[in-house]
Motif scaffolding. Structure first.
Motif, short mmCIF file in Angstrom:
data_model
loop_
_atom_site.label_atom_id
_atom_site.label_comp_id
_atom_site.label_asym_id
_atom_site.label_seq_id
_atom_site.Cartn_x
_atom_site.Cartn_y
_atom_site.Cartn_z
N ARG A 258 0.73 -1.01 0.18
CA ARG A 258 -0.10 -0.10 -0.06
C ARG A 258 1.00 1.29 -0.02
O ARG A 258 1.80 1.36 0.83
CB ARG A 258 -0.81 -0.04 1.26
N LEU A 259 0.45 2.15 -0.97
CA LEU A 259 1.15 3.35 -1.00
C LEU A 259 0.41 4.73 -0.62
O LEU A 259 -0.75 4.70 -0.88
CB LEU A 259 1.93 3.57 -2.37
N ARG A 260 1.22 5.61 -0.02
CA ARG A 260 0.43 6.91 0.38
C ARG A 260 0.70 7.73 -0.84
O ARG A 260 1.43 7.69 -1.77
CB ARG A 260 1.07 7.37 1.46
N PRO A 261 -0.28 8.80 -0.89
CA PRO A 261 -0.15 9.95 -1.88
C PRO A 261 1.30 10.57 -1.93
O PRO A 261 1.72 10.55 -2.97
CB PRO A 261 -1.11 10.91 -1.59
N VAL A 262 2.12 10.92 -0.92
CA VAL A 262 3.32 11.04 -0.72
C VAL A 262 4.35 10.20 -1.44
O VAL A 262 5.41 10.64 -2.02
CB VAL A 262 3.80 11.55 0.75
N ASP A 263 4.02 9.02 -1.31
CA ASP A 263 4.89 7.84 -1.98
C ASP A 263 4.94 8.20 -3.33
O ASP A 263 5.91 7.92 -4.05
CB ASP A 263 4.68 6.54 -1.37
N LEU A 264 3.76 8.13 -3.77
CA LEU A 264 3.55 8.48 -5.54
C LEU A 264 4.41 9.76 -5.87
O LEU A 264 5.01 9.86 -6.77
CB LEU A 264 2.17 8.48 -6.08
N ALA A 265 3.74 10.63 -5.16
CA ALA A 265 4.52 12.19 -5.50
C ALA A 265 5.91 12.05 -5.47
O ALA A 265 6.56 12.64 -6.34
CB ALA A 265 3.94 13.00 -4.49
N ARG A 266 6.60 11.83 -4.32
CA ARG A 266 8.28 11.89 -4.39
C ARG A 266 8.82 11.03 -5.42
O ARG A 266 9.83 11.25 -5.80
CB ARG A 266 8.71 11.29 -3.01
N ALA A 267 7.96 9.68 -5.87
CA ALA A 267 8.63 9.02 -6.67
C ALA A 267 8.95 9.53 -8.27
O ALA A 267 9.66 9.33 -8.84
CB ALA A 267 7.94 7.53 -6.91
N HIS A 268 7.87 10.57 -8.36
CA HIS A 268 7.83 10.99 -9.39
C HIS A 268 7.99 12.57 -9.73
O HIS A 268 7.67 13.36 -10.73
CB HIS A 268 6.45 11.18 -10.34
N GLY A 269 8.43 13.13 -8.48
CA GLY A 269 8.73 14.81 -8.72
C GLY A 269 7.63 15.69 -8.52
O GLY A 269 7.52 16.68 -9.23
N ILE B 188 -7.35 9.98 -14.34
CA ILE B 188 -6.22 9.52 -14.80
C ILE B 188 -5.36 8.35 -14.19
O ILE B 188 -4.90 7.62 -14.81
CB ILE B 188 -5.27 10.73 -15.07
N LEU B 189 -5.79 8.26 -12.72
CA LEU B 189 -5.50 7.10 -12.09
C LEU B 189 -6.75 6.39 -11.60
O LEU B 189 -7.50 7.18 -11.46
CB LEU B 189 -4.60 7.74 -10.71
N PRO B 190 -6.58 5.14 -11.44
CA PRO B 190 -7.68 4.52 -10.69
C PRO B 190 -8.12 5.12 -9.39
O PRO B 190 -7.30 5.70 -8.83
CB PRO B 190 -7.06 2.78 -10.63
N ALA B 191 -9.52 4.97 -9.16
CA ALA B 191 -9.81 5.49 -7.87
C ALA B 191 -9.19 4.63 -6.77
O ALA B 191 -8.89 3.43 -6.98
CB ALA B 191 -11.19 5.03 -7.65
N ALA B 192 -8.66 5.51 -5.89
CA ALA B 192 -7.74 4.77 -4.65
C ALA B 192 -8.95 4.32 -3.57
O ALA B 192 -9.84 4.70 -3.38
CB ALA B 192 -6.86 6.04 -4.01
N ALA B 193 -8.13 3.25 -2.79
CA ALA B 193 -8.86 2.80 -1.65
C ALA B 193 -8.78 3.77 -0.45
O ALA B 193 -8.01 4.53 -0.44
CB ALA B 193 -8.43 1.42 -1.27
N ARG B 194 -9.84 3.63 0.60
CA ARG B 194 -9.60 4.30 1.44
C ARG B 194 -9.45 3.59 2.75
O ARG B 194 -9.96 2.49 2.79
CB ARG B 194 -10.97 5.35 1.60
N THR B 195 -8.77 4.42 3.57
CA THR B 195 -8.63 3.53 5.02
C THR B 195 -9.81 3.89 6.03
O THR B 195 -10.56 4.74 5.48
CB THR B 195 -7.52 3.96 5.86
N GLU B 196 -9.97 3.39 6.99
CA GLU B 196 -11.19 3.60 7.81
C GLU B 196 -11.34 4.96 8.36
O GLU B 196 -12.36 5.40 8.71
CB GLU B 196 -10.95 2.61 9.21
N HIS B 197 -9.82 5.81 8.39
CA HIS B 197 -9.96 7.14 8.59
C HIS B 197 -10.13 8.20 7.35
O HIS B 197 -9.97 9.35 7.59
CB HIS B 197 -8.79 7.36 9.38
N GLY B 198 -10.41 7.49 6.22
CA GLY B 198 -10.62 8.35 5.17
C GLY B 198 -9.45 8.54 4.33
O GLY B 198 -9.28 9.43 3.31
N ARG C 99 -6.38 8.22 1.61
CA ARG C 99 -6.07 7.51 0.38
C ARG C 99 -5.20 6.31 0.40
O ARG C 99 -4.09 6.63 0.94
CB ARG C 99 -5.79 8.50 -0.83
N THR C 100 -5.16 5.10 0.15
CA THR C 100 -3.99 4.34 -0.19
C THR C 100 -3.97 4.06 -1.62
O THR C 100 -5.23 3.55 -2.34
CB THR C 100 -4.25 3.23 0.64
N TYR C 101 -2.76 3.76 -2.07
CA TYR C 101 -2.63 3.42 -3.63
C TYR C 101 -1.88 2.19 -3.70
O TYR C 101 -1.28 1.78 -2.68
CB TYR C 101 -1.87 4.47 -4.35
#
Length: 266
Positions: A14-25, A39-49, A51-53
């Motif tokens: 599972r990846l956080r938004p920041v993980d994708l962001a950092r990997a691609h600048g 553009i991206l598939p819909a992300a899943a959500r944790t119980e706290h809302g 996003r997880t990729y």
């Protein structure tokens, strides 16, 4: 050791938004915006809302960013949305359109190069001296700017139209479109075509014979004018060729990423 999100797209990582962001600048907001735009598939959500990729989202983002240089942001986004909706044929059609546009741009460049060679060829008729209206009515053009008769070259609209094998009305149409800019004789008001105007008329004529519409010719004429003539334009043409080659390579790179993404989506 955790699996590589780029090489194991179907892992449970599972990846956080920041993980994708950092990997691609990118910024995390950009990642969220891409998801919201489809553009991206819909992300899943944790119980706290939150996003997880997954690595598949990372592949989608990498694919989109690879498509942008060749297709532009708008088309690249449309391709990714089509894939996300399962409309793969529509995505491939958009890809084909970009390749067709690149081919058309290559043909346009080739036509411009051929037209400019025609302008600079020793065998091509030059613009000739510009006849100057004399003091009396005998040397002035008659109605319609027909200009001097046989034996003169360029200058007025009639002889120039005759050189090009077109009607004077065609030259007036090109003038209204801003493609040819004759000056006006201050005493008679008749059109007088100097060397630059004759050059532009000949270039327009050759491009029209190649089937190019006036709206496509206009920016090419501006390039010639900005360069100061066809000879200094060679550097611009080299840059144009290089950019077309870069687009071609970018289209290939984007296609490779898209193919990998489609395979991983199953």
């Amino acid at each position: 050791m955790a699996s590589d999100p780029q090489s194991s797209p179907r892992s449970s990582l599972r990846l956080r938004p920041v993980d994708l962001a950092r990997a691609h600048g990118l910024s995390t907001q950009a990642v969220r915006n891409y998801e919201e735009a489809g553009i991206l598939p819909a992300a899943a959500r944790t119980e706290h809302g939150y996003r997880t990729y997954t690595p598949l989202h990372a592949r989608a983002l990498r694919t989109f960013l690879a498509l942008v240089p060749g297709h532009g942001h708008r088309t690249a986004a449309a391709v990714m949305r089509a894939v996300g909706e399962g409309a793969v044929e529509e995505a491939l059609r958009l890809i084909d359109e970009s390749h067709a546009q690149l081919l058309e741009d290559r043909r346009t460049l080739q036509a411009v190069e051929q037209a400019l060679r025609g302008l600079t060829s020793p065998a091509a008729p030059g613009p000739g001296p510009v006849p100057r209206p004399g003091p009396g009515p005998a040397s002035a053009p008659r109605a319609g700017d027909s200009g001097p008769r046989a034996g003169t070259s360029g200058g007025f609209i009639g002889p120039l139209a005759g050189q090009l094998g077109i009607r004077p009305a065609t030259l007036r149409k090109w003038e209204r479109a801003g493609l040819v800019r004759p000056r006006r004789d201050p005493r008679t008001g008749y059109r007088v075509y100097d060397e630059a105007a004759v050059r532009d008329a000949r270039l327009v004529h050759q491009l029209r014979r190649g089937g190019h519409p006036l709206e496509q010719i206009a920016p090419l004429i501006e390039r010639v004018r900005a360069a100061g003539g066809p000879e200094p334009l060679e550097a611009t043409l080299c840059d144009w060729r290089d950019r077309l080659s870069e687009r071609g390579r970018a289209l290939l790179a984007g296609a490779a990423e898209l193919d990998a993404y489609l395979r991983e989506r199953g």
